[in-house]
Design a protein around this motif. Sequence first.
Motif, PDB file in Angstrom:
ATOM      1  N   ASN A  13       0.934  -1.066   0.132  1.00 52.30           N
ATOM      2  CA  ASN A  13       0.034  -0.046   0.168  1.00 52.30           C
ATOM      3  C   ASN A  13       0.931   1.233  -0.055  1.00 52.30           C
ATOM      4  OD1 ASN A  13      -2.910  -1.190   0.200  1.00 52.30           O
ATOM      5  ND2 ASN A  13      -1.679  -2.199   1.705  1.00 52.30           N
ATOM      6  N   ALA A  14       1.273   1.564   1.297  1.00 50.34           N
ATOM      7  CA  ALA A  14       2.106   2.922   1.089  1.00 50.34           C
ATOM      8  C   ALA A  14       3.136   2.936   0.282  1.00 50.34           C
ATOM      9  CB  ALA A  14       2.559   3.211   2.650  1.00 50.34           C
ATOM     10  N   ASN A  38      -2.430  -0.758  -3.182  1.00 43.83           N
ATOM     11  CA  ASN A  38      -2.326   0.654  -3.265  1.00 43.83           C
ATOM     12  C   ASN A  38      -3.189   1.375  -2.694  1.00 43.83           C
ATOM     13  OD1 ASN A  38      -1.158   2.976  -4.422  1.00 43.83           O
ATOM     14  ND2 ASN A  38      -2.139   3.004  -6.195  1.00 43.83           N
ATOM     15  N   VAL A  80      -4.126   3.015   0.333  1.00 43.00           N
ATOM     16  CA  VAL A  80      -3.813   3.738   1.735  1.00 43.00           C
ATOM     17  C   VAL A  80      -4.904   4.082   2.531  1.00 43.00           C
ATOM     18  CG1 VAL A  80      -2.567   5.317   2.694  1.00 43.00           C
ATOM     19  CG2 VAL A  80      -1.773   4.369   0.713  1.00 43.00           C
ATOM     20  N   TYR A 119       0.451   2.657   7.161  1.00 44.79           N
ATOM     21  CA  TYR A 119       0.531   3.778   6.561  1.00 44.79           C
ATOM     22  C   TYR A 119       1.813   4.541   6.794  1.00 44.79           C
ATOM     23  CZ  TYR A 119      -1.243   5.151  11.102  1.00 44.79           C
ATOM     24  OH  TYR A 119      -1.627   5.229  12.498  1.00 44.79           O
ATOM     25  N   TYR A 168       2.534   8.171   5.221  1.00 45.38           N
ATOM     26  CA  TYR A 168       2.646   9.291   4.878  1.00 45.38           C
ATOM     27  C   TYR A 168       1.198   9.909   5.405  1.00 45.38           C
ATOM     28  CZ  TYR A 168       6.290   7.512   2.009  1.00 45.38           C
ATOM     29  OH  TYR A 168       7.004   6.940   1.303  1.00 45.38           O
ATOM     30  N   GLN A 187      -0.959  13.739   0.996  1.00 45.46           N
ATOM     31  CA  GLN A 187       0.510  13.244   0.122  1.00 45.46           C
ATOM     32  C   GLN A 187       0.042  11.769  -0.270  1.00 45.46           C
ATOM     33  OE1 GLN A 187       0.397  14.789   3.153  1.00 45.46           O
ATOM     34  NE2 GLN A 187       1.112  16.792   2.485  1.00 45.46           N
ATOM     35  N   SER A 188      -0.714  10.928   0.522  1.00 44.42           N
ATOM     36  CA  SER A 188      -0.608   9.551  -0.101  1.00 44.42           C
ATOM     37  C   SER A 188      -1.680   9.526  -1.316  1.00 44.42           C
ATOM     38  CB  SER A 188      -1.502   8.697   0.894  1.00 44.42           C
ATOM     39  OG  SER A 188      -0.374   8.429   2.170  1.00 44.42           O
ATOM     40  N   SER A 221      11.325   5.493   0.774  1.00 40.87           N
ATOM     41  CA  SER A 221      10.374   6.078   1.554  1.00 40.87           C
ATOM     42  C   SER A 221      10.885   6.804   2.841  1.00 40.87           C
ATOM     43  CB  SER A 221       9.988   4.936   2.408  1.00 40.87           C
ATOM     44  OG  SER A 221       9.384   3.660   1.697  1.00 40.87           O
ATOM     45  N   TYR A 240       2.608  10.005   9.047  1.00 43.07           N
ATOM     46  CA  TYR A 240       1.297  10.286   9.569  1.00 43.07           C
ATOM     47  C   TYR A 240       1.275   9.643  11.068  1.00 43.07           C
ATOM     48  CZ  TYR A 240      -3.604  10.155  10.194  1.00 43.07           C
ATOM     49  OH  TYR A 240      -4.912  10.464  10.777  1.00 43.07           O
TER      50      TYR A 240
END
Length: 534
Positions: A142-143, A172, A174, A184, A186, A190-191, A518, A528
């Motif tokens: 995801n992230a 993908n 998030v 998560y 970010y 932003q995500s 990352s 986050y």
Amino acid sequence: MADSTDKPTARTESDLPLEAVYDASSLQGFDPDDRLGKPGTYPFTRGVYPTMYTGRPWTMRQYAGFGTARESNQRYHELVNAGTGGLSVAFDLPTQMGYDSDAPLASGEVGKVGVAVDSLDDMRVLFDGLPLDKVSTSMTINAPASTLLLMYQLVAAEQGVAAGQLTGTIQNDVLKEYIARGTYIYPPAQSLRLISDIFAYCNKEIPRWNTISISGYHMAEAGATPVQEIAFTLANAKAYVQAAIDAGLDVDAFAPRLSFFFVARTTLIEEVAKFRAARRIWARIMRDEFGAKNPKSQMLRFHTQTAGVQLTAQQPEVNLIRVSLQGLAAVLGGTQSLHTNSFDEAIALPTQKAARLALRTQQVIAFETDVCKTVDPFAGSYVVESLTNDIEEAVWELLAKVDDLGGAVPAIEQGFQKSEIERSAYATQLKTDSGERTVVGLNKFTIDQEEHYDPLRVDPQIEVDQCERLAELRKNRDNGAVEAGLDGLRTAAEGSGTNLLIPMKEALEAGATGGEVSNALRDVWGQYVPRDAF
């Protein structure tokens, strides 16, 4: 609904009434032309393709990945040889969280719940010798989805497979991480930018790739009811579509590559109705709210995984029956691909034998039953059509509540979805503890002593080996080129005009690790922290 004077004899998982008898009066005013249509046509209640499984069955995926890339590669070869047409890759927690295996926070977690992929070298080993132009690969990431997708593209290119030949999916998704899962990195805004960049990049570079798998599965595993699973998933999907449109993308340019990921429970009738209602709702959202004109943009195509949360460590062989029923529910509901859990997953990572039995479950449904011989066999069923209508109505009501809070992201920031799911999970646990809800082998039909079972265990040496591989990589690469690539990514993240996957790909080609990519974005966007963490 049945006659209002008849008291319901049961409640569904979504706490909707389930009558003892349904008849023609249950569907008064029901217009099949409007509510059903033909298979493959709006509103897609009967399925997204005209012939569904009568031409060929769904894609049979098996979720695999553990320990090292080499061990996982061996398992993939075994699955492909056993007849698997699609691979679903599980990554370990450090990879999911954007940390390399030698990061302090990764200690003790390397290779435990999936495969550790720190670098392009690991991705090369993971897919060594596999026909990437012939298998469809789904990656549960995801992230850092952009990073892993680019690694996959680069490895395929080294094998001589053009990006246009690649098929598969990155999760993908998030937003559901903030709601139910927690991997998560970010902040949400932003995500969403990164996700929009993935849509645009794949539209140009990897056109056959499914750019997102919007997931209700993890919310269901956290305790969401079927109605909550669909409503919160579609609310997240609306946020992704709007973010892409706001970024300047045409809805019909990216929407055909959207896909979804749902759970299949043992409550077969409600699950079939749930899938049918979800297709109908999404078709209406895309056509009426977003103005999508391409029928493919209105289709809700989805992958299904059987319900891991319903598996028990007690009498684990009983899980074979549960998974068979769950898989059948997914097929009767019209899934496009399916992963069947192994019977031992409530205990540990699946053994080779258990994974093979899980695949055989799908093959029996596909080739020994008659469910593939006709499209949508439950069409017109009094109970299924009535329950489909009830679920649809309840989902629309819950979607309206999310919209009233400002949409999925503001609702997440206010903790709405999370609190709703937690309330449902608590209610389910109380029913299980009291015996009102039967779980075979757990609170009813128990045995005095469980049979001995030897689970698959992950060798702690894996973490040591991964750290040594990373040290060797950093020693032999051009670190100046790597830092230049990461600086380019930071600069692009500070602005808004560059698709972030372009400098990200350059950094990976130079030898940057996933964790370094990352961290470069963390330097600009931060990490986050949810509101309830303060």
